[in-house]
Design a protein around this motif. Sequence first.
Motif, short mmCIF file in Angstrom:
data_model
loop_
_atom_site.label_atom_id
_atom_site.label_comp_id
_atom_site.label_asym_id
_atom_site.label_seq_id
_atom_site.Cartn_x
_atom_site.Cartn_y
_atom_site.Cartn_z
N ALA A 102 -4.97 9.67 -5.27
CA ALA A 102 -5.17 9.83 -3.83
C ALA A 102 -6.46 10.56 -3.51
CB ALA A 102 -3.98 10.58 -3.22
N ARG A 103 -6.93 11.38 -4.46
CA ARG A 103 -8.15 12.16 -4.21
C ARG A 103 -9.38 11.46 -4.79
NH1 ARG A 103 -8.19 18.44 -5.64
NH2 ARG A 103 -6.78 18.35 -3.83
N VAL A 104 -9.25 10.93 -5.99
CA VAL A 104 -10.42 10.37 -6.68
C VAL A 104 -10.52 8.86 -6.51
CG1 VAL A 104 -10.37 12.21 -8.38
CG2 VAL A 104 -9.15 10.08 -8.85
N GLY A 105 -9.51 8.22 -5.94
CA GLY A 105 -9.51 6.77 -5.81
C GLY A 105 -10.50 6.31 -4.76
N PRO A 106 -10.98 5.06 -4.87
CA PRO A 106 -11.94 4.52 -3.88
C PRO A 106 -11.26 4.21 -2.56
CG PRO A 106 -11.30 2.81 -5.41
CD PRO A 106 -10.65 4.07 -5.90
N ARG A 107 -12.08 4.09 -1.52
CA ARG A 107 -11.56 3.73 -0.21
C ARG A 107 -11.14 2.27 -0.18
NH1 ARG A 107 -15.78 6.61 4.06
NH2 ARG A 107 -15.40 8.76 3.40
N MET A 108 -10.26 1.96 0.75
CA MET A 108 -9.80 0.59 0.91
C MET A 108 -10.87 -0.20 1.65
SD MET A 108 -7.47 -1.60 0.26
CE MET A 108 -6.23 -0.46 -0.33
N LEU A 109 -11.46 -1.22 0.97
CA LEU A 109 -12.52 -2.02 1.55
C LEU A 109 -12.06 -3.46 1.68
CD1 LEU A 109 -15.52 -0.63 -0.54
CD2 LEU A 109 -14.70 0.18 1.69
N ASP A 110 -12.66 -4.20 2.64
CA ASP A 110 -12.34 -5.61 2.80
C ASP A 110 -13.32 -6.43 1.97
OD1 ASP A 110 -14.67 -5.34 4.17
OD2 ASP A 110 -13.86 -5.89 6.14
N HIS A 111 -13.27 -7.78 2.13
CA HIS A 111 -14.11 -8.64 1.32
C HIS A 111 -15.59 -8.50 1.65
CE1 HIS A 111 -13.80 -10.86 5.06
NE2 HIS A 111 -14.77 -11.64 4.67
N GLU A 112 -15.93 -7.92 2.81
CA GLU A 112 -17.32 -7.72 3.18
C GLU A 112 -17.84 -6.35 2.74
OE1 GLU A 112 -17.55 -8.32 7.34
OE2 GLU A 112 -17.09 -10.47 7.26
N LEU A 167 0.83 -1.21 0.00
CA LEU A 167 0.00 0.00 0.00
C LEU A 167 0.86 1.26 0.00
CD1 LEU A 167 -2.84 -0.98 2.51
CD2 LEU A 167 -3.07 -0.61 0.05
N ARG A 168 1.94 1.23 0.78
CA ARG A 168 2.84 2.38 0.78
C ARG A 168 3.50 2.57 -0.59
NH1 ARG A 168 4.13 0.23 5.87
NH2 ARG A 168 6.02 -0.75 5.01
N GLU A 169 3.90 1.43 -1.20
CA GLU A 169 4.50 1.52 -2.53
C GLU A 169 3.50 2.04 -3.56
OE1 GLU A 169 7.08 -1.35 -5.60
OE2 GLU A 169 6.32 -2.12 -3.67
N LYS A 170 2.25 1.61 -3.46
CA LYS A 170 1.22 2.13 -4.37
C LYS A 170 1.05 3.63 -4.21
CE LYS A 170 -3.19 1.43 -3.52
NZ LYS A 170 -3.85 2.74 -3.64
N GLY A 171 1.15 4.11 -2.97
CA GLY A 171 1.07 5.54 -2.75
C GLY A 171 2.21 6.29 -3.41
N HIS A 172 3.41 5.70 -3.39
CA HIS A 172 4.55 6.35 -4.05
C HIS A 172 4.31 6.44 -5.57
CE1 HIS A 172 6.39 6.32 -0.25
NE2 HIS A 172 6.93 5.10 -0.27
N TRP A 173 3.79 5.36 -6.16
CA TRP A 173 3.55 5.36 -7.60
C TRP A 173 2.44 6.36 -7.95
CZ3 TRP A 173 6.66 3.79 -11.18
CH2 TRP A 173 7.59 2.79 -10.90
N GLU A 174 1.45 6.50 -7.09
CA GLU A 174 0.39 7.47 -7.36
C GLU A 174 0.95 8.90 -7.33
OE1 GLU A 174 -2.56 6.61 -4.45
OE2 GLU A 174 -3.41 4.91 -5.55
N VAL A 175 1.87 9.14 -6.41
CA VAL A 175 2.50 10.46 -6.38
C VAL A 175 3.32 10.69 -7.65
CG1 VAL A 175 4.21 11.89 -5.17
CG2 VAL A 175 2.53 10.57 -3.86
#
Length: 284
Positions: free
Chosen positions: A100-110, A81-89
């Motif tokens: 980071a602004r328009v992306g969906p929230r992190m959800l679990d399988h439920e 997740l941290r690495e994904k944040g670096h690539w988004e930057v």
Amino acid sequence: MARNAEKAMTALARFRQAQLEEGKVKERRPFLASECSELPKAEKWRRQIISEISKKVAQIQNAGLGEFRIRDLNDEINKLLREKGHWEVRIKELGGPDYARVGPRMLDHEGKEVPGNRGYKYFGAARDLPGVRELFEKEPAPAPRKTRAELMKDVDAEYYGYRDEDDGVLLPLEAQYEKQALLEAVQRWRAEKQSHLSGEKQREEEEEEESIYTVHSEEPDDDDGQEEQEGEEGGVTFIAHVPVPSQREVEEALVRRKKMELLQRYASETLQAQSQEARTLLGL
């Protein structure tokens, strides 16, 4: 051998170069996002990281993996997740969209949002690990305090006890305790009366003893100072010729003596002289 190794290395180097030219070798993701200078490749590496995160999130749902394996998977997911944040930057720096602004929230399988505080997050079975569950348990909210106006709404005649007798329970209980208290008071009064009567009886017995002023018959020292009278039955009666004061006269004499002692102790000489003069005039 050295020549053959050099040949092998040379052949391997040529084979790898040929594969790179044909595109058959899988290109590795750069270790640092800043090393990538092309927007399409940055998008590609971000999608690759998201795919790896999805696979690991599916694996961590299995609670039978063991505590250590679950903790390792959770750490790997947070690292990705941290690495994904670096690539988004980096994508934003290259002119791409701001995920980071328009992306969906992190959800679990439920479909619920993954718990965590902005940084480290817990997925799947990691939320039930020892020491993790307590982090997300919310303390019960304190009961709201009532205002004075709300408290006064409950104050009525029943609050002051004016309707305590309406239920029909208090009056029988009061009658029972009143009867019991009355019996105890009567028993206490009888005991006191009995002790008082026994004390009076004892005092009466003491008063009935022989008086100190009773004249006893004694043999006179001088035969001339007494007279004898013989009765028909031969009895002898003695008569005292000295006047004996009564008990009342003795008490009055003691009171007068006490008064004189008090006058001599506390009264002045002038007051004593006036008292003596008054007694003389009265003939006392």
